[in-house]
Motif scaffolding. Sequence first.
Motif, PDB file in Angstrom:
ATOM      1  N   GLU A  93       0.821  -1.208   0.000  1.00 25.40           N
ATOM      2  CA  GLU A  93       0.000   0.000   0.000  1.00 25.40           C
ATOM      3  C   GLU A  93       0.858   1.262   0.000  1.00 25.40           C
ATOM      4  OE1 GLU A  93      -3.051   2.136   3.149  1.00 25.40           O
ATOM      5  OE2 GLU A  93      -2.947  -0.057   3.146  1.00 25.40           O
ATOM      6  N   ILE A  94       1.869   1.283   0.854  1.00 28.96           N
ATOM      7  CA  ILE A  94       2.689   2.498   0.962  1.00 28.96           C
ATOM      8  C   ILE A  94       3.596   2.663  -0.258  1.00 28.96           C
ATOM      9  CG2 ILE A  94       4.642   1.622   2.318  1.00 28.96           C
ATOM     10  CD1 ILE A  94       4.004   4.293   4.044  1.00 28.96           C
ATOM     11  N   GLU A  95       4.027   1.540  -0.848  1.00 21.86           N
ATOM     12  CA  GLU A  95       4.829   1.637  -2.071  1.00 21.86           C
ATOM     13  C   GLU A  95       3.981   2.200  -3.216  1.00 21.86           C
ATOM     14  OE1 GLU A  95       8.249  -0.949  -4.253  1.00 21.86           O
ATOM     15  OE2 GLU A  95       6.426  -2.045  -3.742  1.00 21.86           O
ATOM     16  N   GLN A  96       2.717   1.804  -3.272  1.00 23.34           N
ATOM     17  CA  GLN A  96       1.815   2.331  -4.302  1.00 23.34           C
ATOM     18  C   GLN A  96       1.594   3.831  -4.149  1.00 23.34           C
ATOM     19  OE1 GLN A  96      -1.645  -0.158  -3.856  1.00 23.34           O
ATOM     20  NE2 GLN A  96      -0.783  -1.811  -5.094  1.00 23.34           N
ATOM     21  N   LYS A  97       1.836   4.342  -2.954  1.00 26.03           N
ATOM     22  CA  LYS A  97       1.707   5.782  -2.704  1.00 26.03           C
ATOM     23  C   LYS A  97       3.002   6.525  -3.002  1.00 26.03           C
ATOM     24  CE  LYS A  97      -1.987   5.338   0.651  1.00 26.03           C
ATOM     25  NZ  LYS A  97      -2.474   5.623   2.004  1.00 26.03           N
TER      26      LYS A  97
END
Length: 136
Positions: A93-97
Amino acid sequence: MIPQYIEHIGIAVKNLKEAVSYYENVLGLKCYAIEEVEEQKVKTAFFKVGQTKIELLESTEPDGPVGKFIEKRGEGIHHIAFSVNNLPEKLKEIEQKGVQLIDKKPKEGAEGFDIAFLHPKSTFGVLTEFCERKEV
């Protein structure tokens, strides 16, 4: 993506024994655990302050992450760790951000936690750790 709480603050030290003595004899805290994490090339000592922990980190090898940190920046605050649920999903999730990850998948840390670090280039200069208690 809301962390549950601050799990600990990691502090890099050159000499764990001397640092433990300071925290116990000057601040009056009690070291409740000392552990070596071979994969991270580090020896740790833990103190509890309310719900949050202080993790002292002494490098066991000069080329370890903490050894390199101390060589470059000296002793001091190394990282802040947040407790999260479902660590692998949080990393995705945080990598996608757009956040750069140091660890794309969890690895073994101290105190029975799975851990992963976010790169300080993506976190305003603060090495950030996500951690999750391993399922038993």
